[in-house]
Design a protein around this motif. Structure first.
Motif, short mmCIF file in Angstrom:
data_model
loop_
_atom_site.label_atom_id
_atom_site.label_comp_id
_atom_site.label_asym_id
_atom_site.label_seq_id
_atom_site.Cartn_x
_atom_site.Cartn_y
_atom_site.Cartn_z
N THR A 8 0.74 -1.13 0.09
CA THR A 8 0.17 0.17 -0.10
C THR A 8 0.48 1.19 -0.01
OG1 THR A 8 -1.73 -1.01 1.47
CG2 THR A 8 -2.00 1.26 1.26
N MET A 9 2.00 1.22 0.70
CA MET A 9 2.86 2.50 0.89
C MET A 9 3.51 2.58 -0.33
SD MET A 9 5.88 2.67 3.77
CE MET A 9 6.97 1.98 2.58
N ILE A 10 4.02 1.44 -1.17
CA ILE A 10 4.51 1.51 -2.48
C ILE A 10 3.69 2.35 -3.26
CG2 ILE A 10 5.75 0.25 -4.52
CD1 ILE A 10 6.99 -1.48 -1.90
N VAL A 11 2.57 1.54 -3.37
CA VAL A 11 1.34 2.08 -4.56
C VAL A 11 1.10 3.64 -4.23
CG1 VAL A 11 -0.85 1.93 -5.27
CG2 VAL A 11 0.50 -0.27 -4.73
N GLU A 12 1.07 4.04 -3.18
CA GLU A 12 0.56 5.33 -2.74
C GLU A 12 1.95 6.47 -3.32
OE1 GLU A 12 -1.91 7.14 -1.60
OE2 GLU A 12 -2.81 5.23 -1.96
N GLU A 13 3.02 5.97 -2.92
CA GLU A 13 4.04 6.71 -3.26
C GLU A 13 4.46 6.89 -4.79
OE1 GLU A 13 8.42 5.65 -2.30
OE2 GLU A 13 7.37 5.81 -0.25
N MET A 14 3.95 5.71 -5.60
CA MET A 14 4.24 5.82 -7.11
C MET A 14 3.45 5.52 -8.08
SD MET A 14 7.51 2.96 -6.72
CE MET A 14 8.23 3.36 -8.03
N ARG A 15 1.93 5.73 -7.72
CA ARG A 15 0.96 5.66 -8.28
C ARG A 15 0.90 6.96 -9.43
NH1 ARG A 15 -4.48 6.43 -4.95
NH2 ARG A 15 -5.42 6.88 -7.01
N LEU A 17 3.14 8.36 -11.06
CA LEU A 17 4.04 8.28 -12.35
C LEU A 17 3.41 7.74 -13.34
CD1 LEU A 17 7.13 6.19 -10.84
CD2 LEU A 17 7.35 8.24 -11.49
N PRO A 18 3.60 8.14 -14.73
CA PRO A 18 3.08 7.84 -15.96
C PRO A 18 3.72 6.29 -16.08
CG PRO A 18 4.47 9.83 -16.33
CD PRO A 18 4.83 9.30 -14.72
N GLY A 19 2.53 5.50 -16.41
CA GLY A 19 2.95 4.22 -16.50
C GLY A 19 3.46 3.65 -15.40
N ALA A 20 2.95 3.59 -14.30
CA ALA A 20 3.47 3.24 -13.03
C ALA A 20 3.67 2.13 -12.68
CB ALA A 20 2.61 3.72 -11.72
N MET A 21 2.93 0.92 -13.47
CA MET A 21 2.81 -0.32 -13.14
C MET A 21 4.20 -1.10 -12.90
SD MET A 21 0.15 -3.13 -13.18
CE MET A 21 -0.81 -2.71 -14.30
N LEU A 22 4.99 -1.11 -13.95
CA LEU A 22 6.37 -1.70 -14.06
C LEU A 22 7.07 -1.08 -12.67
CD1 LEU A 22 5.60 -2.85 -16.60
CD2 LEU A 22 7.99 -3.26 -16.96
N PRO A 23 7.28 0.00 -12.55
CA PRO A 23 7.89 0.76 -11.33
C PRO A 23 7.42 0.16 -9.91
CG PRO A 23 7.84 2.42 -12.88
CD PRO A 23 7.08 1.13 -13.33
N ILE A 24 6.20 0.23 -9.91
CA ILE A 24 5.71 -0.36 -8.57
C ILE A 24 5.93 -1.77 -8.43
CG2 ILE A 24 3.12 -0.99 -7.76
CD1 ILE A 24 2.23 1.86 -8.82
N LEU A 25 5.67 -2.76 -9.68
CA LEU A 25 6.04 -4.14 -9.51
C LEU A 25 7.58 -4.50 -8.82
CD1 LEU A 25 3.95 -5.72 -12.25
CD2 LEU A 25 3.26 -5.65 -9.71
N LYS A 45 -6.31 -1.46 -7.41
CA LYS A 45 -7.14 -0.61 -6.89
C LYS A 45 -6.46 0.98 -7.02
CE LYS A 45 -10.22 0.48 -3.18
NZ LYS A 45 -9.68 1.20 -1.83
N GLY A 46 -4.97 0.93 -6.51
CA GLY A 46 -4.32 2.17 -6.62
C GLY A 46 -4.32 2.60 -8.09
#
Lengths: 151, 494
Positions: A8-15, A17-25, A45-46
């Protein structure tokens, strides 16, 4: 911190970003060593996408893992340059020494064994990566001593 | 005393870290330069002297003390680095700083001619920059060899509120490592090239898509971008020109097909790396649907030289329609593996035997695969072919990204052909049938040939379908290694 809280913390921090999926994973795997099942709905959800989409991305890329890896991660290059100088024999040796196949975990639980298609060390093949550290001009003896250090 | 011990992953893989530590323990802080590309001599330790830099290699940590003491009397002494034959005869336009400077020292970069291309570009219009690149004859070094200037012109002429510059640093071809060497050894050069591209096409944002198998390259780029953000080369106003360029490095995730430009765009957008049908060209509708200039690391890195020295200076090198230089990478079963930047026109014979010294196993060369896993297996009888895009097409091959993987006479070409199909089956994105299904059927057919069945006709048919029916180069070029193995090494298929 539970896995859910970390994700949850990571998603909040990075959501944002344009095209955030890979950076988040990537961030999740960097932190936890893999992307656990419970991360999928939180990421979905994020980013306001379906769980199926997250699952699709997660399973498409070879880099992402859905299960916890062993303590050590051994990548052996399987590509042509390494094939030209005994890469196949080295891979067989590693499988025998660890008692597992590619994508498996060694008998004693200490090593994950993964194939990799080129580490860019082709002037000094064959090459491997152990826990993010690269080693070239490998042979079975050198590999044995690296594995011994890791145990 | 100034001592240099490379910090690129090619050298680290051969023990450079231990060597550097041994130097530090003797009170000298070594410069961690990029590699000169003489990998059979890595770790290569250099010492600065009044006569220039002198080299020792390959060095292990045990040698450090005696080298620092004995210097030129040491058995590992190689003489002046610049005089080593392998290096001396090269034409290093793009690799001119690599191995010489500290990759993350802005001062080093500028004092070795860095940013002189950008300085010129800032005084030119977008049209003038595009014209200069067009006249240089530079063609995409990623493999497709499309004229860079034409691509940039298309993006420049596209009308859009936002445009992107994207660097394809998903160097996935086995036998290639020149992109890695640039990213780890001279990252500012790549960024300078991308900034010039952004000025030319009018882009405000850029991405470098780096493969996850290159963690060192990624971390070097992140640091380099941070340094340039801080010092005003990147950001809201490039060197106070009023023109913005925001750059970010993005990590790939281990999919070979994401080296195909549209699959890469999908991946940066956060999706599965599935190839898009073209048109529309990415130059018209690329990243997030905006006009996007996509080039390989080496293409962007060739641009600062062209701007700084003029198109003609670059164009003077090369042959035919292949202008300039190509960083060639010797790999596989080779005695002296390494990077050789030479003008187009050099032959495989010169590269493999004169530079490379033949096979590491001392056995006869059987074949060289040129241009990565989708490149043809070339027999020694064709080694007098000059490195030139058109000459390679004529012999059923491709120059690709300039990687040459050498095999000795123990190689089994049927096995290599099967591997080409297997690799395609593992890495296919699955969007088009010839690639997705064809690769698996290809493996099965070769397996049956191995059992003694006569199926060459069927295999050739299948290759024909993949060649002409696939959406991108993944399925469309997998037949190259297969057909070349069949054509040149029929004895391995009996």
């Amino acid at each position: 911190m539970t896995h859910e809280e970390t994700v949850t913390m990571i998603v909040e921090e990075m959501r944002s970003l344009p095209g955030a999926m890979l950076p988040i994973l990537h961030a999740i795997q960097d932190r936890l060593g893999y992307v656990p099942k419970e991360a999928v709905p939180i990421v979905a959800k994020g980013l306001n996408v379906s769980r199926a989409e997250v699952h699709g991305v997660l399973t498409y890329y070879h880099h992402f893992r859905q299960d916890p890896p062993a303590l050590h991660m051994l990548h052996i290059c399987r590509a042509e340059s390494c094939q030209a100088v005994g890469g196949d024999a080295l891979a067989e040796h590693a499988k025998n020494a660890l008692g597992c196949d590619f994508h498996g975990i060694s008998g004693d639980g200490s090593f994950s064994l993964e194939p990799v298609y080129c580490l860019g060390l082709c002037a000094s093949s064959p090459a491997i990566m152990l826990d993010g550290e690269v080693h070239a001009r490998m042979d079975s003896e050198k590999l044995d001593s690296l594995l011994e250090e890791g145990k | 005393m100034k001592v240099f011990v490379p910090g690129d992953s090619g050298s680290l893989a051969l023990g450079a870290e231990k060597v550097a530590r041994a130097v530090s323990e003797r009170g000298i802080d070594p410069v961690r330069n990029g590699s000169r590309g003489l990998y059979w001599l890595e770790p290569l330790l250099e010492i600065e002297t009044d006569e220039g830099r002198i080299a020792f290699g390959p060095v292990s940590e045990k040698d450090v003390e005696s080298i620092l003491e004995l210097k030129s009397a040491h058995p590992l002494y190689l003489g002046r680095t610049e005089e080593i034959r392998y290096l001396k005869n090269q034409e290093r336009l793009t690799f001119s700083r690599i191995g010489i400077t500290d990759p993350l020292s802005l001062e080093d970069y500028v004092s070795h001619g860095g940013f002189s291309g950008l300085d010129k570009a800032l005084k030119m219009s977008g049209q003038e920059i595009v014209q200069e690149v067009l006249e240089s004859g530079l063609r995409g070094r990623g493999g497709a060899a499309f004229p860079t200037g034409i691509k940039w012109k298309t993006v420049k002429d596209a009308v859009s509120e936002r445009k992107y510059v994207v660097c394809n640093a998903d160097e996935g071809d086995s036998g290639t490592y020149s992109d890695r060497m640039v990213m780890e050894g001279d990252p500012f050069m790549l960024i300078e090239g991308m900034t010039i591209a952004a000025l030319a096409v009018g882009a405000s944002n850029g991405y470098i898509y780096v493969r996850s198998e290159y963690p060192h390259a990624y971390s070097t780029l992140v640091k380099a971008i941070g340094i340039l953000d801080k010092s005003g080369y990147l950001g809201k106003s490039v060197l106070d020109s009023g023109k913005p360029f925001h750059l970010e490095a993005r990590r790939a995730a281990g999919s070979y097909v994401c080296g195909e430009e549209t699959a890469m765009l999908e991946s940066i957008e956060g999706k599965r790396g599935i190839v898009r049908a073209k048109p529309p060209l990415p130059a018209i509708s690329g990243l997030f649907g905006m006009p996007t200039a996509i080039n390989n690391v080496i293409s962007f890195s060739s641009v600062p030289f062209i701007l700084s020295n003029g198109a003609q200076a670059y164009k003077d090198y090369g042959m035919g329609r292949s202008r300039g230089t190509l960083p060639i990478q010797l790999a596989g079963n080779i005695k002296r593996g390494g990077l050789i930047e030479k003008a187009f026109g050099i032959t495989l014979n010169e590269l493999i035997f004169e530079y490379g010294g033949g096979t590491a196993s001392n056995r006869p060369v059987k074949a060289a695969q040129v241009g990565g896993p989708l490149g043809a297996y070339i027999p020694p009888s064709l080694f007098d072919t000059p490195l030139d895009y058109e000459a390679f097409v004529k012999i059923g091959g491709t120059l690709g990204h300039g990687g040459i993987v050498v095999f000795d006479d123990t190689a089994d070409m049927m096995k290599q052909a099967r591997y080409a199909m297997e690799f395609c089956a593992i890495e296919s994105c699955g969007k088009c049938t010839p690639c997705r299904i064809g690769s698996t059927r290809g493996m099965e057919v070769i397996d049956r040939m191995k059992q003694g069945e006569k199926m060459e006709g069927l295999l050739r048919d299948l290759c024909e379908t993949m060649l002409s029916g696939s959406l991108c180069a993944m399925g469309g070029m997998t037949p190259y290694p297969v057909l070349s193995a069949l054509d040149h090494f029929p004895e391995d298929f009996v």
